[in-house]
Design an enzyme around this catalytic site. Structure first.
Site, PDB file in Angstrom:
ATOM      1  N   SER A 133     -16.450-111.595 -54.325  1.00 63.17           N
ATOM      2  CA  SER A 133     -16.190-112.235 -53.624  1.00 63.17           C
ATOM      3  C   SER A 133     -17.006-114.150 -54.604  1.00 63.17           C
ATOM      4  O   SER A 133     -17.694-113.383 -54.952  1.00 63.17           O
ATOM      5  CB  SER A 133     -17.147-112.604 -52.092  1.00 63.17           C
ATOM      6  OG  SER A 133     -17.230-113.921 -51.643  1.00 63.17           O
ATOM      7  N   TYR A 146     -24.749-112.595 -46.627  1.00 63.08           N
ATOM      8  CA  TYR A 146     -24.299-112.270 -47.265  1.00 63.08           C
ATOM      9  C   TYR A 146     -23.689-112.565 -48.462  1.00 63.08           C
ATOM     10  O   TYR A 146     -23.622-111.411 -49.630  1.00 63.08           O
ATOM     11  CB  TYR A 146     -22.587-112.984 -46.465  1.00 63.08           C
ATOM     12  CG  TYR A 146     -21.760-112.556 -47.260  1.00 63.08           C
ATOM     13  CD1 TYR A 146     -20.802-111.279 -46.692  1.00 63.08           C
ATOM     14  CD2 TYR A 146     -20.524-113.340 -47.877  1.00 63.08           C
ATOM     15  CE1 TYR A 146     -19.206-111.005 -47.409  1.00 63.08           C
ATOM     16  CE2 TYR A 146     -19.504-113.103 -48.269  1.00 63.08           C
ATOM     17  CZ  TYR A 146     -19.140-112.137 -48.428  1.00 63.08           C
ATOM     18  OH  TYR A 146     -17.841-111.420 -48.731  1.00 63.08           O
TER      19      TYR A 146
END
Length: 232
Positions: A133, A146
């Site tokens: 990501s 995250y």
């Protein structure tokens, strides 16, 4: 009798939807596929669509089930880690259970599946692609747990790449920005924002980057690919 030419085998986790399903479709013309995920019905539907594909349902955080599921895979040309989760929250508001679950899914399960499949990957001098990501390169407020899991995933990929280079195993981290998926809808809902699909990457665009990493010639090691939505 001469040996039959077998198509390369790819295992894609998170293949029931979103980026994982798009990756499976992108790889299908040149690979037989194991479609990993928990939604057996969705995996079966995708397998019916793609010749040479079959469902591979397993809970990746169940280590015993995972060890049983990889039994019989003696040679693996491609391993794509697309399964993952995202839970947002500030450091002050994120409970320990969220930290543990996020790392369990995004890092520990990836590491264990890779470890179990290393003999098969070495046998094929295979490719490992990890869907990371943009949060694995830069952390923003409200994204601590995250982003930390994705930074850890990048560290895992970097170490694996260095360790397995001599065995011919190539490792690529793919860092997309926001992608138009169900998970992204959940993220935007958590942020309290407006969902605008046209401003995000398409899953097929991310799958194209994965295909590039998988099909790169042997003299080219694609270590990291970063994708961002084009300005519109």
């Amino acid at each position: 009798m001469p040996e039959l030419d077998l198509r390369p085998l790819a295992l894609v986790t998170g293949a029931s939807r979103g980026i994982g399903a798009a990756v499976a479709r992108a790889l299908a013309p040149g690979h037989d596929l194991l479609l990993g995920g928990r939604d057996t019905s969705a995996l079966e539907a995708l397998a019916d669509e793609l010749p040479g594909a079959r469902p591979w349902p397993v809970e990746l955080t169940d280590t015993a089930a995972l060890a049983e599921a990889v039994g019989g895979i003696e040679r693996l040309d491609v391993l794509v880690h697309s399964a993952g989760m995202s839970a947002l929250g500030t450091v002050a508001d994120t409970p320990v259970a969220t930290w543990r679950r996020q790392f369990e899914v995004n890092v520990v399960a990836v590491a264990e599946l890779t470890r179990l499949l290393l003999p098969a990957l070495r046998a094929a001098r295979g490719r490992v692609v990890l869907l990371n990501s943009g949060a694995g390169l830069s952390a923003s407020p409200g994204w601590a747990s995250y982003a930390a899991s994705k930074f850890a995933l990048k560290a895992f990929a970097d170490a694996l790449r260095a360790e397995e280079a001599a065995n011919g195993v190539r490792v690529t981290s793919v860092h997309p920005g926001r992608v138009d998926t169900e998970m992204q809808r959940g993220v935007v809902a958590q942020e309290g924002g407006e969902y605008r699909a046209e401003t995000y990457l398409r899953p097929e665009s991310v799958a194209g980057a994965v295909l590039l990493a998988v099909t790169a010639p042997d003299d080219a090691a694609l270590t990291e690919l970063v994708l961002r939505p084009a300005a519109r």
